[in-house]
Design an enzyme around this catalytic site. Structure first.
Site, short mmCIF file in Angstrom:
data_model
loop_
_atom_site.label_atom_id
_atom_site.label_comp_id
_atom_site.label_asym_id
_atom_site.label_seq_id
_atom_site.Cartn_x
_atom_site.Cartn_y
_atom_site.Cartn_z
N HIS A 162 0.84 -1.13 0.15
CA HIS A 162 0.04 -0.04 0.06
C HIS A 162 1.12 1.18 0.13
O HIS A 162 0.66 2.14 -0.72
CB HIS A 162 -0.96 -0.05 1.33
CG HIS A 162 -1.82 1.00 1.34
ND1 HIS A 162 -3.28 1.02 0.98
CD2 HIS A 162 -1.53 2.45 1.76
CE1 HIS A 162 -3.62 1.90 1.19
NE2 HIS A 162 -3.08 2.89 1.56
N HIS A 166 1.56 4.14 -2.93
CA HIS A 166 1.44 5.75 -2.69
C HIS A 166 2.82 6.18 -3.37
O HIS A 166 2.62 7.14 -4.28
CB HIS A 166 1.47 5.84 -1.31
CG HIS A 166 -0.12 6.09 -0.64
ND1 HIS A 166 -1.10 6.37 -1.34
CD2 HIS A 166 -0.44 5.51 0.48
CE1 HIS A 166 -2.14 6.12 -0.56
NE2 HIS A 166 -1.86 5.66 0.54
N HIS A 172 -5.81 6.78 -2.76
CA HIS A 172 -6.65 5.74 -2.24
C HIS A 172 -7.86 5.68 -3.36
O HIS A 172 -8.26 6.40 -4.03
CB HIS A 172 -7.20 6.02 -1.01
CG HIS A 172 -6.37 6.10 0.17
ND1 HIS A 172 -6.28 7.24 1.05
CD2 HIS A 172 -5.33 5.18 0.37
CE1 HIS A 172 -5.15 7.06 1.96
NE2 HIS A 172 -4.59 5.85 1.64
N TYR A 218 -10.12 1.57 1.32
CA TYR A 218 -10.30 1.24 2.74
C TYR A 218 -11.83 0.67 2.94
O TYR A 218 -12.71 0.48 2.06
CB TYR A 218 -10.53 2.76 3.47
CG TYR A 218 -9.19 3.07 4.17
CD1 TYR A 218 -9.05 3.51 5.33
CD2 TYR A 218 -7.91 3.29 3.09
CE1 TYR A 218 -7.70 4.02 5.67
CE2 TYR A 218 -7.01 3.73 3.59
CZ TYR A 218 -6.63 4.14 4.95
OH TYR A 218 -5.45 4.47 5.22
#
Length: 267
Positions: A162, A166, A172, A218
Site C-alpha cells: 500500500h 503511494h 486511495h 479502505y
C-alpha cells in the site's frame, strides 16, 4: 464493459500477473493502517498526513493528484525498467526487514518496477524507516523520500505494498474521480475533522474500472465516529469491498499502464 477485472495478455514483464499469494489471514489493509495511525503522535520533523496515511508537504494542495498536476513518475531506464533505490533503516530486525524486502520484491514479478538497494551517487531514493505510523508521499519527490513503516503496526505485506503504491503515484481508491458512481459516503458518520479523507481527487484512473478489491480501498467503517458505515457500495450494498490483503489484478494493471510497463491488448 463490466466492472470485473479486465484480463490482459501482456507481451513483456507480465507473465506472472496471475500469481497472487494468499495473505487472507491478515486483517484488511485499511483496518491495519487506521489502527496503526489512530493515536499517532508525530515528531516535529514528520509530515502532515491526509487520507489517513498520505504525507503532504507544507502548502501542498490537498485535493491535487501529483500525477495529474505536476507529474509524479519515477524515471524509466533505457531497458524499459524503472529502477527505484531504497534504503531500509537498521531500526528493523532481520525478520522485519525480510517482510519489507518481500513487499519490495513483489513488484518485480508483475511489473517493470525494480526496487534496488541504495548506492553511493543515487540522487533520489526511498528511505524506509520506523517513524510514527504508516505513511508515504504520493509519487516521486526527489532526494531522500521517507516511507514510514512503524515496527508497531505497519509490518504486513499489504501495508508495505500500500505505501509503496503511494510512493509510485497512487491515491486511495475511495478518492478516485469517479468514486460517487460506485461508493456512497455517509458524511454524518465520519469522525470530526476527518471528512477531508473522503474528498474526491482528480485522479488518473488509467482506464481501469473502480476496484472494490484494491489494496488502496479502505473498508466501510473507516474513520467512523459511531460504529456506523462511512462508505457503502452502490448500487448493490451487499458487494464486498475494502477487504484486500495484497494488490489486486486491477492494482497491477493500472501500475503497468501508468508506467507503460507492458504492451497489452484486451483478451
Amino acid at each position: 464493459m463490466s466492472n470485473q477485472v479486465i484480463l490482459m495478455s501482456y507481451t513483456m514483464y507480465c507473465a506472472d500477473v496471475a500469481t497472487l499469494e494468499d495473505f487472507s489471514k491478515e486483517l484488511p489493509v485499511g483496518q491495519l493502517l487506521e489502527r496503526a495511525n489512530r493515536d499517532r503522535t508525530p515528531d516535529l520533523d514528520e509530515p502532515t498526513l491526509i487520507g489517513g496515511d498520505i504525507a503532504v508537504k507544507p502548502g501542498a494542495d490537498r485535493n491535487a493528484d501529483p500525477c495529474t498536476s505536476t507529474g509524479c513518475l519515477w524515471l524509466k531506464n533505457a531497458d524499459g525498467n524503472v529502477y527505484i533505490p531504497y534504503y531500509i533503516s537498521n531500526q528493523y530486525s532481520s525478520r522485519e526487514a525480510a517482510i519489507i524486502t518481500r513487499g519490495l520484491e513483489s513488484f518485480s514479478s508483475v511489473s517493470c518496477i525494480r526496487f534496488r538497494p541504495y548506492q553511493n551517487g543515487d540522487h533520489e531514493w526511498l528511505s524506509i524507516e520506523s517513524r510514527n505510523g504508516c505513511y508515504s508521499y504520493v509519487g516521486r519527490q526527489g532526494g531522500a523520500q521517507t516511507v514510514s513503516l512503524a515496527r508497531s503496526g505497519c509490518l504486513y505485506h499489504s501495508t508495505v505494498q500500500h505505501e509503496l503504491l503511494h510512493a509510485l503515484g497512487f491515491n486511495h481508491e475511495q478518492t478516485r474521480s469517479d468514486r460517487d458512481s460506485y461508493i456512497k459516503v455517509y458524511w454524518e458518520n465520519i469522525q470530526d475533522g476527518m471528512s477531508y479523507n473522503f474528498d474526491i481527487i482528480n485522479t488518473l484512473n488509467q482506464g481501469t474500472p473502480y476496484d472494490y478489491n484494491s489494496v488502496m480501498q479502505y473498508e466501510k467503517y473507516a474513520f467512523s465516529k459511531n460504529n456506523r458505515p462511512t462508505m457503502m457500495p452502490i448500487p448493490d450494498p451487499n458487494v464486498s469491498f475494502g477487504q484486500a490483503t495484497q494488490m489486486s489484478r486491477n492494482d497491477i494493471d493500472r501500475l503497468n499502464r501508468l508506467y507503460q510497463c507492458c504492451k497489452y491488448t484486451v483478451a
